[in-house]
Structure formats: structure tokens, C-alpha cells
Design an enzyme around this catalytic site. Structure first.
Site, PDB file in Angstrom:
ATOM      1  N   CYS A   1      -5.988   4.605  -3.408  1.00 63.00           N
ATOM      2  CA  CYS A   1      -6.300   3.190  -3.132  1.00 63.00           C
ATOM      3  C   CYS A   1      -7.574   2.684  -3.792  1.00 63.00           C
ATOM      4  CB  CYS A   1      -6.464   2.950  -1.634  1.00 63.00           C
ATOM      5  SG  CYS A   1      -5.074   3.483  -0.671  1.00 63.00           S
TER       6      CYS A   1
ATOM      7  N   HIS B   1       1.428   2.103   4.461  1.00 63.06           N
ATOM      8  CA  HIS B   1       0.552   3.220   4.800  1.00 63.06           C
ATOM      9  C   HIS B   1       0.866   3.641   6.233  1.00 63.06           C
ATOM     10  CE1 HIS B   1      -3.123   5.553   4.885  1.00 63.06           C
ATOM     11  NE2 HIS B   1      -3.397   5.190   3.633  1.00 63.06           N
TER      12      HIS B   1
ATOM     13  N   ASP C   1      -0.092  -0.166  -5.015  1.00 66.86           N
ATOM     14  CA  ASP C   1      -1.353   0.296  -5.608  1.00 66.86           C
ATOM     15  C   ASP C   1      -1.231   1.653  -6.296  1.00 66.86           C
ATOM     16  OD1 ASP C   1      -1.099   1.580  -3.182  1.00 66.86           O
ATOM     17  OD2 ASP C   1      -3.167   1.250  -2.532  1.00 66.86           O
ATOM     18  N   HIS C   2      -0.210   2.433  -5.929  1.00 64.86           N
ATOM     19  CA  HIS C   2       0.070   3.723  -6.577  1.00 64.86           C
ATOM     20  C   HIS C   2       1.341   4.284  -5.971  1.00 64.86           C
ATOM     21  CE1 HIS C   2      -1.494   5.389  -2.897  1.00 64.86           C
ATOM     22  NE2 HIS C   2      -2.612   4.717  -3.077  1.00 64.86           N
TER      23      HIS C   2
ATOM     24  N   ASP D   1       0.841  -1.188   0.000  1.00 61.29           N
ATOM     25  CA  ASP D   1       0.000   0.000   0.000  1.00 61.29           C
ATOM     26  C   ASP D   1       0.890   1.257   0.000  1.00 61.29           C
ATOM     27  OD1 ASP D   1      -2.256   1.485   0.135  1.00 61.29           O
ATOM     28  OD2 ASP D   1      -2.817   0.934   2.178  1.00 61.29           O
ATOM     29  N   ASP D   2       0.730   2.110  -0.987  1.00 59.26           N
ATOM     30  CA  ASP D   2       1.441   3.404  -1.021  1.00 59.26           C
ATOM     31  C   ASP D   2       2.959   3.293  -1.219  1.00 59.26           C
ATOM     32  OD1 ASP D   2      -1.075   4.366  -0.407  1.00 59.26           O
ATOM     33  OD2 ASP D   2      -0.400   5.721   1.165  1.00 59.26           O
TER      34      ASP D   2
ATOM     35  N   LYS E   1      -5.627  -6.090   2.968  1.00 59.30           N
ATOM     36  CA  LYS E   1      -6.516  -4.944   2.770  1.00 59.30           C
ATOM     37  C   LYS E   1      -7.477  -5.113   1.595  1.00 59.30           C
ATOM     38  CE  LYS E   1      -6.079  -0.193   1.130  1.00 59.30           C
ATOM     39  NZ  LYS E   1      -5.428   1.105   1.328  1.00 59.30           N
TER      40      LYS E   1
ATOM     41  N   HIS F   1     -10.697  -2.502   1.111  1.00 53.40           N
ATOM     42  CA  HIS F   1     -11.024  -1.090   0.845  1.00 53.40           C
ATOM     43  C   HIS F   1     -11.934  -0.880  -0.363  1.00 53.40           C
ATOM     44  CE1 HIS F   1      -9.372   3.272   1.533  1.00 53.40           C
ATOM     45  NE2 HIS F   1     -10.657   3.149   1.782  1.00 53.40           N
TER      46      HIS F   1
END
Ligand SMILES: *[C@@H]1O[C@H](CO)[C@@H](O)[C@H](O)[C@H]1NC(C)=O
Ligand SMILES: *[C@@H]1O[C@H](CO)[C@@H](O)[C@H](O)[C@H]1NC(C)=O
Length: 593
Positions: free
Chosen positions: A73, A288, A340-341, A33-34, A132, A134
């Protein structure tokens, strides 16, 4: 008839020749994540130790131009899961809020959408999501679980139906509209002071107002405020929970033990399924904020707590790889690593220092859909039995490519809806040189931020920006004043003519092209404009052809937004809860771990 018999005969012959021959590959997809592309050793970081991720790259194929479909996300994950831009599933937002804010909201991945997990499930795969999600939980009542991973093709789910965020740990600040919460608190106080003053005025006989009017007035207004305020106040209870399949097993969750629990669950899933084709989507809660403080990694890296967390991520990836390898599954398992980005540039503070990811030479980061740093992420595939070790692919690829790639490898030949991804196997195996992504569209919410064009026969990768975020303070390289860039209204600058770069010669997007410096300037703008037009048509027409044909066209045409305020805001009756609402609370029994 005869050919059918022949086919059967051949089939059994193949079976006899060796059962393994025909076995479908396993998939282990790992998403951080991130995570920024500049955070990883094999993408050029020389001070962070990521030997396990680097090893996957050296044993497999590394993509250097792997692009997320959105810079945040929820929309990025929706696109990843469905192989289509988030706009098509209603998960692209028109305004400020671009991710789901409450587990008790009604927005999420609509039941009508198809995920790669669902496709694989139909092909006989055992499918699991650990980590996760979301992408929403309920639609109309608590427990309908219309958006839940179990409804979207994952037969097993353990993890965070929401996400890890600052509100999960007291004292770490808030991610959900600190400013709005502040305003609500002030409003509550103002109401109290107002009432007190009125009562005083009344008591002192200065004003002939009946208290009987004031009292209900006061209750109504404080109720209204409370209804808005309470969901924010109890965020850890409402949002920071762990579910196993349909059941809430921890609320609020204990963050400290999360890494080991997620890793353990992922490893168990692989071990349980050694004997049958499986898909594991291991969707990490790292990196994150709030950052973990796992003792084994604390203070070990050269980049503070953020770096410690990165090295913990790498260790976890190593553990998963080790599990696959030690069970003898390596040659039949496609492993994939991504984020994810891009990393969140604006996230830092004076105590911890860096808290968000690093995007290397690329401009911008998380929440910036046009600038490369928001969307270019690591992408690594390893499959020793099938993919050459150490190959590097510089062609444009997308996270949305996973859907058609998995579908292809699972030998799922059913026709499907319009897809925005392409099967990656020809590129990964080196059978073709060029990506099928001649054009790519870069969205920020529903707004088309930029378009990428990789013209046939050329090395160039042109990027046309229609708008760019306004950095604050100006020139800061990020939106530090608001902590995150926004994609609408006065937060952006529109460009007419559009801003144009060639990523091949200028990956940092620092030298805009002009008609004088780029001979193809006019052609590029014309080609991209035409393509945007064609793309827009697919957004309104596509559903008619592939949705249930009995539906009326008008109905099929409207994609319901999942990100409107009424869908996003907290509704008590949708809140996942263990115990009796509103007294939710439970703890996972972890004695077996
Ligand atoms: C390596 O990663 C750390 C952590 O994100 C970052 O601070 C540092 O600048 C990176 N170094 C390079 C050379 O990219
Ligand atoms: C895996 O595949 C590689 C390359 O085809 C081969 O050299 C190796 O022996 C295989 N390993 C196993 C355990 O089958």
C-alpha cells in the site's frame, strides 16, 4: 502586443461559441485496496459478479498490463500520487516494514512532494479524497498535519488517514507483527516472574539485595516494556480512526457502517461540485481484511465472505457511476478504476476460507514486487465523450501514468520534476500503438526486484528478475509460513545470471529463458543492465535540478527515508486524538445519513 490581443479576442470568441467547449474534464479515480486482477469479471473471472466494473470496461478502455509501482500500500500509493517511484519520496523501505504502521509515527509523504491533486488544485480544480490515505499525518507535533491529505492538494478529506486492517475489529487477529506483540507480552510476564522470584529470595533471606535497588529496576524495565507494548495494545484507538479534514471525528471507528459512509461522502462530493471541474479520489477501504459483513451482500456470492465483499465493491462502483451519469456529467468525466497492488494470496483461514485477492494466471501476489501477481492490476478508463468504447490496450502502463495524464488533461503546462509516468491519452485514444514505457522497474522496498523490457518493434515483454522471494513451505507459491513475503536478507534468493521470462509468450512466468531458447538472451541482459545504471543515476542526481535551486546540492541529494524505525514507531505526542490524550474517543454523528 498585437498577438496578445488576438489571443484574447479568440478566447472570448471561443467562450461565446459555447462555454462547455472549454471546460476541463472531471476526474473520478477509484482505487480498491488489495484487489487482485483475477477478481474481476472483465479480467476473466466467471464466477464473481462484477457487472458494474465490467460495464465501465465495455464503455471505455481496458488495460491488460497495468502495473503498480510497488507491491504494498504505502509505497504504491506514494508512487501513484506523485507519478514517481516511491524511492524518490523516501517511502521505500530497506527492511522488513514496508508500510506505515502507526498514525502516531512521523513518516509519510514529505511536504516537499507534489501530488496530482496539488497540480489540479493549482489549475482551479476542487479536489477531494474520500477513503484511505495511509501516507502519514504528523511530523513533529500533534496537529501539524504535515503529511495530511489537505496539505497534499486535497481541499476535502473524509476517511481513514491510516487503513482498514485486522486490528480494527476485535477478534480478527492482528496485522502488525503478531510475533512482536507476542514477544512483548512474554517479556512483560518474564519481568513480573523475575521480580517475584527476587522478592521471595530476599524475603527468605537468601540474598542480601536491598529492595531499594530492585524496585526502581523493576519500574524502569516494566516502563520500557509498556512503552513498547501499549501502542500495540491500543491499536484500534490509535490507528482505526476517521477524520474529516483536520478533525478526528471517530475514534475508534465503527467498521460496520464504513462502506455506506464512504459511498455517501463520495456521492455528496460529486453532487456538490456539478458546476465546476473536480477531482475525486475514491479510495475504498475494501477489500482489505477484516472483511465487511454488510447484510445486503452476506452469503450472496459463490466465494464466501471475500466474494461477498467483491460484489459489494462492484455495487459501490455502480453507485458512483450512476451518480456521475444521472447528473449528466458522463461525457465530461474521466472515470478510472484500479487496485493499489495484487491480491494477498496467503490470507485465508479455516473458518472464512479465502480472505485475500486472486491474481488469476499470474504468479505471486501482494508483497512480491517481481512476480506479476504482485503488481499487475485492473486498469479501466471510461470517458464516453472522448474514449472509444470497448478498446483493449495490452501495452505496459503504470499507475504512475495518472499524474502526467491528469496534468495534461487539466492543461497544466508548468514544467515539473522528473516523472516516471507517461501521459496515457495517446494510447487510450488509439493515436499511438506503443506505450512509452520501454522499460519499467519493479521495486520491493528500496531493492530493485526486476526490470521489464518491451523492446521496440517486438511483441515480447521480457522480465529480468534479480531476486525472487523464498516461498515457504518451498513450492507453495507464496510465503505461507510468514503470511507475507519479505524482500531482504535470507528471505530471498538472488539470481546471477538473472532469471528471464517473456511475458508475452509466458504470462505466468513458468518457463525461464536460456541462451538456447532465446536468441536475444545476452542482448536482453546487457540492455537491461545499462538501463538500470542510467535509472540509478536519476535517483541521485534528479533532485538537484528540480528542487528549490537555492538549496545546496548536497542537501538536495539526500532523500530522507520516511520508513526508518524511528519514523515508523509510535510517538504519543504525534497521535491524532479526539478528546484529551490518552483518553481519545469520539463518534461521528450519523443521524443525517
Ligand atoms: C474468481 O474470483 C474468486 C474470488 O477471488 C476466486 O476464488 C476464483 O478462483 C476466481 N475465478 C477465476 C476463474 O479466476
Ligand atoms: C456523449 O457523447 C456521446 C459520444 O460523443 C454522444 O453520442 C452522446 O450524445 C453524448 N451525451 C450527452 C448527454 O451529451
Amino acid at each position: 502586443m498585437r498577438s496578445l490581443l488576438l489571443a484574447h479576442f479568440l478566447f472570448y470568441l471561443l467562450l461565446a461559441a459555447g462555454e462547455k467547449v472549454d471546460r476541463k474534464p472531471n476526474f473520478v479515480l477509484m482505487m480498491v485496496d488489495d484487489l487482485g486482477i483475477g477478481d474481476v469479471g472483465c479480467y476473466g473471472n466467471d464466477t464473481i459478479r462484477t457487472p458494474n466494473i465490467d460495464r465501465l470496461a465495455s464503455e471505455g478502455v481496458k488495460l491488460t498490463q497495468h502495473i503498480a509501482a510497488a507491491p504494498l500500500c504505502t509505497p504504491s500509493r506514494a508512487a501513484f500520487m506523485t507519478g514517481r517511484y516511491a524511492l524518490r519520496s523516501g517511502l521505500a523501505s530497506t527492511g522488513r516494514v514496508q508500510v506505515l504502521l502507526f498514525l502516531g509515527g512521523s513518516g509519510g509523504l514529505p511536504p516537499s512532494e507534489t501530488t496530482f491533486a496539488k497540480r489540479l488544485q493549482q489549475q482551479g480544480y476542487t479536489t477531494g479524497l474520500v477513503g484511505k490515505w495511509h501516507l502519514g499525518v504528523n511530523c513533529e507535533q500533534r496537529g501539524d498535519h504535515c503529511h495530511h491529505p489537505n496539505q497534499h492538494g486535497f481541499s476535502y478529506f473524509y476517511g481513514l488517514p491510516f487503513t482498514l486492517f485486522n486490528d480494527c475489529v476485535p477478534g480478527e487477529g492482528s496485522d502488525v507483527f503478531a510475533d512482536l506483540q507476542h514477544a512483548l507480552r512474554n517479556l512483560t510476564m518474564l519481568l513480573g516472574v523475575g521480580l517475584f522470584t527476587l522478592v521471595c529470595v530476599h524475603v527468605c533471606g537468601l540474598l542480601e539485595v536491598s529492595l531499594w535497588i530492585l524496585v526502581p529496576l523493576f519500574f524502569l524495565s516494566s516502563l520500557a516494556t509498556a512503552v513498547w507494548y501499549i501502542p500495540f495494545k491500543f491499536l484500534p484507538t490509535w490507528n482505526c480512526i476517521i477524520m474529516r479534514n483536520q478533525e478526528v471525528i471517530e475514534q475508534p471507528m465503527t467498521v460496520d457502517t464504513l462502506p455506506q459512509r464512504l459511498l455517501g461522502e463520495a456521492q455528496h462530493f460529486i453532487k456538490r461540485n456539478v458546476d465546476r471541474p473536480f477531482l475525486l479520489f475514491f479510495s475504498l477501504a475494501h477489500i482489505h481484511t477484516p472483511l465487511f459483513k454488510t447484510p445486503a451482500f452476506a452469503g450472496k456470492s459463490r466465494h464466501g465472505r471475500y466474494g461477498d465483499n467483491l460484489e459489494e465493491v462492484d455495487w459501490m462502483i455502480g453507485q458512483i457511476t450512476e451518480t456521475v451519469d444521472s447528473l449528466g456529467l458522463a461525457n465530461n468525466t474521466l472515470m478510472y478504476f484500479t487496485s493499489d497492488h495484487g491480491g494477498h494470496l496467503e490470507d485465508d483461514d479455516s473458518v472464512i476460507g479465502q480472505k485475500g485477492g486472486w491474481n488469476g494466471i499470474y504468479k505471486g501476489g501482494k508483497a512480491m514486487g517481481g512476480w506479476e501477481g504482485g503488481i499487475r492490476v485492473p486498469g479501466i478508463f471510461r470517458w464516453p465523450g472522448r474514449l472509444a468504447a470497448g478498446r483493449v490496450v495490452d501495452e505496459p502502463t503504470s499507475l504512475m501514468d495518472l499524474y502526467p495524464t491528469l496534468k495534461y488533461l487539466a492543461m497544466d503546462k508548468q514544467s515539473d520534476r522528473l516523472s516516471d509516468g507517461h501521459n496515457l491519452m495517446p494510447l487510450l485514444e488509439g493515436k499511438v500503438e506503443r506505450s512509452e514505457h520501454e522499460f519499467m522497474f519493479h521495486y520491493c522496498g528500496v531493492s530493485l526486484n526486476a526490470v521489464r523490457w518491451h523492446p521496440a518493434g517486438s511483441d515480447s515483454v521480457f522480465k529480468v528478475h534479480y531476486f525472487t522471494p523464498n516461498f515457504s513451505p518451498p513450492g507453495a507459491g507464496g510465503c505461507y509460513d510468514t503470511k507475507i513475503c519479505l524482500c531482504h536478507g535470507e528471505h530471498v534468493t538472488h539470481h546471477n545470471p538473472p532469471l528471464l521470462y517473456d511475458l508475452f509468450h509466458d504470462p505466468s512466468e513458468s518457463r525461464p529463458l536460456t541462451p538456447d531458447t532465446e536468441p536475444r538472451y545476452a542482448e536482453i541482459l546487457e540492455q537491461t543492465a545499462k538501463t538500470v545504471e542510467r535509472h540509478r543515476n536519476t535517483l541521485t542526481n534528479e533532485q538537484a535540478s528540480d528542487e528549490d535551486h537555492s538549496q545546496s546540492n548536497a542537501e538536495a541529494h539526500s532523500i530522507q527515508s520516511q520508513m526508518s524505525w524511528d519514523k515508523i514507531l509510535w510517538r504519543p505526542w504525534l497521535q491524532p486524538c479526539c478528546g484529551t490524550f490518552p483518553f481519545c474517543g469520539c463518534k461521528e454523528d450519523t443521524t443525517h445519513i
